[in-house]
Design a protein around this motif. Structure first.
Motif, short mmCIF file in Angstrom:
data_model
loop_
_atom_site.label_atom_id
_atom_site.label_comp_id
_atom_site.label_asym_id
_atom_site.label_seq_id
_atom_site.Cartn_x
_atom_site.Cartn_y
_atom_site.Cartn_z
N HIS A 135 0.79 -1.23 0.00
CA HIS A 135 0.00 0.00 0.00
C HIS A 135 0.83 1.28 0.00
O HIS A 135 0.55 2.20 -0.77
CB HIS A 135 -0.96 0.00 1.20
N ARG A 136 1.84 1.37 0.87
CA ARG A 136 2.56 2.64 1.00
C ARG A 136 3.22 3.07 -0.29
O ARG A 136 3.40 4.26 -0.55
CB ARG A 136 3.59 2.55 2.13
N ILE A 137 3.59 2.11 -1.12
CA ILE A 137 4.25 2.44 -2.38
C ILE A 137 3.36 3.32 -3.26
O ILE A 137 3.86 4.08 -4.11
CB ILE A 137 4.62 1.14 -3.14
N ASN A 138 2.05 3.27 -3.03
CA ASN A 138 1.14 4.06 -3.85
C ASN A 138 1.29 5.56 -3.62
O ASN A 138 0.78 6.35 -4.42
CB ASN A 138 -0.30 3.62 -3.61
N MET A 139 1.96 5.96 -2.56
CA MET A 139 2.24 7.39 -2.38
C MET A 139 3.17 7.90 -3.48
O MET A 139 3.25 9.11 -3.70
CB MET A 139 2.83 7.66 -0.99
N GLY A 140 3.85 7.00 -4.16
CA GLY A 140 4.69 7.38 -5.29
C GLY A 140 4.05 7.12 -6.63
O GLY A 140 4.70 7.29 -7.67
N ASN A 141 2.78 6.74 -6.62
CA ASN A 141 2.05 6.46 -7.86
C ASN A 141 1.38 7.76 -8.30
O ASN A 141 0.28 8.10 -7.86
CB ASN A 141 1.01 5.36 -7.61
N ILE A 142 2.05 8.49 -9.16
CA ILE A 142 1.66 9.86 -9.49
C ILE A 142 1.60 10.03 -11.01
O ILE A 142 2.04 9.14 -11.75
CB ILE A 142 2.63 10.88 -8.86
N PRO A 143 1.04 11.14 -11.50
CA PRO A 143 1.00 11.33 -12.97
C PRO A 143 2.37 11.16 -13.61
O PRO A 143 3.40 11.54 -13.04
CB PRO A 143 0.47 12.76 -13.11
N ALA A 144 2.37 10.58 -14.78
CA ALA A 144 3.63 10.21 -15.44
C ALA A 144 4.58 11.39 -15.63
O ALA A 144 5.81 11.21 -15.60
CB ALA A 144 3.33 9.54 -16.77
N SER A 145 4.05 12.59 -15.83
CA SER A 145 4.90 13.76 -16.08
C SER A 145 5.34 14.47 -14.81
O SER A 145 6.03 15.49 -14.88
CB SER A 145 4.15 14.75 -16.97
N ALA A 146 4.95 13.97 -13.64
CA ALA A 146 5.14 14.71 -12.39
C ALA A 146 6.61 14.80 -11.99
O ALA A 146 7.42 13.91 -12.27
CB ALA A 146 4.34 14.05 -11.27
N ARG A 147 6.92 15.90 -11.31
CA ARG A 147 8.22 16.13 -10.68
C ARG A 147 8.02 16.07 -9.17
O ARG A 147 6.99 16.51 -8.66
CB ARG A 147 8.79 17.49 -11.08
N LEU A 148 9.00 15.56 -8.44
CA LEU A 148 8.85 15.41 -7.00
C LEU A 148 9.13 16.72 -6.26
O LEU A 148 9.93 17.55 -6.69
CB LEU A 148 9.80 14.34 -6.47
N ILE A 149 8.44 16.87 -5.13
CA ILE A 149 8.72 17.95 -4.17
C ILE A 149 9.24 17.27 -2.90
O ILE A 149 8.55 16.43 -2.31
CB ILE A 149 7.47 18.77 -3.83
N ALA A 150 10.44 17.62 -2.48
CA ALA A 150 11.04 16.98 -1.30
C ALA A 150 10.25 17.31 -0.04
O ALA A 150 9.80 18.45 0.15
CB ALA A 150 12.49 17.44 -1.16
N ASN A 151 10.10 16.32 0.81
CA ASN A 151 9.41 16.47 2.10
C ASN A 151 10.47 16.40 3.19
O ASN A 151 11.04 15.34 3.44
CB ASN A 151 8.39 15.36 2.26
#
Length: 250
Positions: free
Chosen positions: A110-126
């Motif tokens: 389940h937790r891996i889905n926090m990284g399941n984002i739109p294909a073109s997305a760029r990450l914002i560091a937390n």
């Protein structure tokens, strides 16, 4: 470039929690000489979230979206963003590394889905727990937790939008006219709006409060400081000429 906010969560609409993001975002923008143009609150309704995101992407505005990017069933924002962009969801490789590093085998299923984002997305560091937000075009998605969201918003502003910062931010000046009724002053208001089109004009009537017992109206101008000062001086003079007692806003 206008700046907007989407603030998501049933808990806000039900009153279980009070929103803190709006005031914080206004303050962060103000510190950088920017201002918020619009904001919208949404419950955990996928159809409404998708529609709001389609509008946000189409607007060309700088938008911050708070909440709904976790891994629980009521977190719809990631999927809605992908549909609004007509893109597929995909596990971001760097997000996978971050999630696996933090949770190990417990990252799945389940937790891996926090990284399941739109294909073109760029990450914002937390900076708090390393679970990233993401950006698509000029729409930026951060968690609903203030301790995480606010430094992430600040990093986006400082890293990508310094060209929008202003050393001379807009100002606001207000005055109060006692025993004034809006209906009696509409023509005068219209003349000032036409005279100062670069300024925002506001009229806030009151039937009396703890500070001022009698009926009154608080009038305000906001915009570039020199023009605001000129407009307010002229407005006060016009109110005096019309027979009203004018007070400074406390």
């Amino acid at each position: 470039m206008n700046t907007g906010a989407l603030i998501i969560g049933d808990e806000l609409l039900s009153g279980k929690r009070q929103d803190k993001h709006l005031a914080a975002l206004i303050a962060m923008l103000g510190e950088r000489g920017m201002k918020l143009s619009w904001a919208e609150y949404l419950g955990d309704d996928a159809q409404r979230i998708e529609a709001a995101l389609r509008r946000a992407f189409a607007s060309g505005d700088l938008v911050f979206c708070f909440g709904g990017i976790g891994a629980t069933p009521d977190d719809h924002t990631r999927a809605c963003a992908a549909r609004a962009l007509d893109e597929a969801l995909a596990i971001h490789p760097q997000a996978r590394q971050l999630i696996e590093a933090r949770f190990g085998d417990d990252a799945y299923p389940h937790r891996i889905n926090m990284g399941n984002i739109p294909a073109s997305a760029r990450l914002i560091a937390n900076p708090v727990n390393q679970m990233p937000g993401f950006s698509c075009r000029d729409v930026h998605f951060v968690p609903g937790f203030p301790s995480m969201a606010w430094p992430m918003v600040a990093s986006v502003l400082d890293g990508q939008y310094r060209h929008l910062f202003s050393a001379t931010p807009d100002v606001e000046q207000s005055c109060i006219a006692l025993d004034a009724r809006e209906g009696d002053l509409i023509t005068l208001m219209q003349s000032f709006v036409a005279r100062y089109p670069a300024l925002r004009f506001s009229s806030l009537p009151s039937f009396g409060n703890a500070s001022i017992a009698q009926m009154h109206i608080e009038f305000g101008f906001s915009g570039p400081a020199p023009l605001v000062a000129e407009a307010m001086a002229a407005w006060r003079a016009a109110l005096h000429a019309a027979g009203y007692q004018v007070l400074d806003k406390a």
